[in-house]
Design an enzyme around this catalytic site. Structure first.
Site, PDB file in Angstrom:
ATOM      1  N   HIS A  87       0.836  -1.205   0.000  1.00  9.92           N
ATOM      2  CA  HIS A  87       0.000   0.000   0.000  1.00  9.92           C
ATOM      3  C   HIS A  87       0.872   1.256   0.000  1.00  9.92           C
ATOM      4  CE1 HIS A  87      -3.941  -2.019   1.082  1.00  9.92           C
ATOM      5  NE2 HIS A  87      -3.058  -2.985   1.222  1.00  9.92           N
TER       6      HIS A  87
ATOM      7  N   ASP B  95      -5.832   5.613   2.177  1.00 12.27           N
ATOM      8  CA  ASP B  95      -6.007   4.215   1.796  1.00 12.27           C
ATOM      9  C   ASP B  95      -7.409   3.714   2.129  1.00 12.27           C
ATOM     10  OD1 ASP B  95      -5.692   1.120   2.301  1.00 12.27           O
ATOM     11  OD2 ASP B  95      -3.917   1.747   1.180  1.00 12.27           O
TER      12      ASP B  95
END
Length: 483
Positions: free
Chosen positions: A20, A127
């Site tokens: 990520h 995110d």
């Protein structure tokens, strides 16, 4: 761009895991290269993972900085210094520990809000796994964009599956069904879908996924690490759902210099120059690259099957294995004398590999991948045909995109979605798939298709390309919101 006061300021807040963080940092660099002031929000122990990249970008005159907020590891029962989902090693406690990492991230809301109040950025790109950030940003009238880190195809497939639940209408979990409404007549079996999608019982994870879904719908929109030409049908479909999305990728292509490509993520376990020297000695398209991402682990017996397959295929290879070379003599996953026999043919990298550097090399002719989206889009951008070996998350969706929609790869034959350990595949099937992407007519056709896509990917991020224009439009839209 005008002066300071006209400069758009964006906060980037990645989930604490390499898969990520890496694309988020690339994205921050991309925005900064357009004159945006970029601030990356992370925790003290994750900051060093990005600081080298940031220093290099600042050297290029980019306005890019890091702000850290304390990670409450001990408070949630994690060991001191555990601030990244990838630092969880033992499989037994993996589920428990990952749960704690997610719990800890929810405790970052107050410190993030304090930062938002102090700096008042024009936008927060956070995110998907930090769903509470939509509400946190809304308190200060700041739009939140979601970074899912997955393809638009996967977003659309999930949406259709959630709405119509076709997996509930089949007689067995290995019966194929078509995903309703999704362009391209895409078929799955229930076995290939994530557990959390089909569970009737609520778990912490299904609750989290529900929150992710709700916060995405409430957010300002989505940024996608992909490019319009690659999945235009799905980008259009997503728009028809009434959702705002900006395709601004492949973000890995913002790394133009060798150092930038080599230094993404962790310190490589091999000298990049050594690796390149080895590749330079090989003919174009003659080496297969095998790597299963940052999370997926394979059992020793499965690794052995892969080794047997590589030797039998006669192909040259670079194989990344997430194993420490502690007990050199006790590497039971390697067939007897394998490395000796493979000395000039193959290179085993134990640990972290400079993936983009390797994929970009002309000697690489194919890529065996777990179909994580970062790897998939990097493979496409580099123009390499793939053997798909999905394990978990949305990887089975990416497999369908590669094999059925784009027709640039072949499936190794995995049937079952699991959390960590891949489905057992015999060496014969691996050997056959590797041979199919490396030699013969079919390989040639796949290669020419994926090379064309790689060319489109590079054009998309150049001036007036689709991703370039999308990014400009987004920055202008954010600038316009201020007045």
């Amino acid at each position: 761009m005008g002066g300071e006061e006209n400069q758009v300021h964006i906060f980037f807040f990645p989930f604490m895991a390499h898969g990520h963080m890496i694309p988020t940092i690339d994205m921050a660099k991309l925005f900064a290269s357009r004159g945006v002031k970029a601030t990356i929000v992370t925790t003290p122990l994750n900051a060093p993972l990005v600081s080298r990249t940031i220093q290099r970008s600042k050297g290029l005159g980019f306005d890019i900085n890091i702000k850290t907020i304390k990670f409450p590891a001990v408070e949630v029962g994690l060991p001191e210094g555990c601030e990244n989902a990838d630092s969880i090693t033992s499989h037994e406690t993996q589920g428990e520990m990952t749960k704690k990492v997610f719990m800890a991230t929810t405790m970052l809301q107050q410190p993030l809000e304090k930062l938002l109040q102090e700096c008042h950025p024009d936008c927060l790109i956070a995110d998907m796994f930090l769903p509470w950030t939509t509400d946190a940003a809304a308190k200060f009238g700041i739009p939140r964009l979601v970074f899912h880190g997955i393809s638009c195809f996967s977003l659309c497939a999930s949406d259709c599956l959630n709405r119509y639940k076709p997996y509930k209408k089949v007689s067995s979990d290995s019966e194929l069904f078509v995903v309703p409404e999704l362009p391209g007549d895409i078929k799955f079996t229930s076995k290939q879908l994530p557990d959390y999608m089909k569970q009737n019982v609520e778990t912490d994870f299904t609750r989290l996924i529900q929150k992710v879904r709700e916060s995405s719908l409430k957010s300002y929109g989505i940024v996608v690490n992909s490019f319009y030409e690659l999945e235009s049908d799905y980008a259009n479909f997503f728009k028809e759902l009434g959702r705002k999305a900006w395709h601004i990728g492949p973000v890995s292509l913002c790394n133009r210099e060798f150092e930038d490509k080599a230094q993404r993520g962790k310190e490589a376990s091999i000298d990049e120059h050594e690796c390149l020297k080895w590749l330079d000695s090989k003919k174009p398209n003659s080496v297969v690259y095998i790597c299963f991402g940052t999370v997926d682990k394979f059992s020793d017996s499965q690794l052995k099957e892969i080794a047997i397959a590589l030797e039998a295929s006669g192909q040259q290879f670079i194989w990344v294995v997430r194993k420490d070379k502690k007990a050199k003599d006790n590497e039971e996953w390697l067939p007897e004398g394998f490395e000796k026999r493979m000395e000039s043919k193959g290179l085993i990298i134990r640990g972290w590999a400079p993936q983009v550097v390797i994929l970009d090399h002309e000697a690489i002719g194919g890529f065996v991948t777990h179909c994580g989206w970062n790897s998939t889009i990097e493979g496409i951008a580099a123009g390499k045909p793939m053997v798909t070996w999905p394990v978990s998350a949305e990887q089975f969706f990416n497999e369908k995109l590669v094999t059925d929609v784009l027709k640039i790869g072949v499936a190794v034959g995995v049937q079952q979605w699991v959390t960590v350990y891949g489905d057992k595949i015999a060496s014969g099937a691996v050997e056959k798939a590797v041979t199919r992407i490396m030699t013969g007519e079919e390989a040639k056709e796949m290669r020419s298709r994926v090379e064309a896509l790689g060319g489109m990917a590079k054009r998309a991020i150049e001036e007036d390309g689709s991703s370039y224009s999308n990014l400009n439009a987004l920055i202008e839209e954010l600038r316009g919101r201020r007045h």
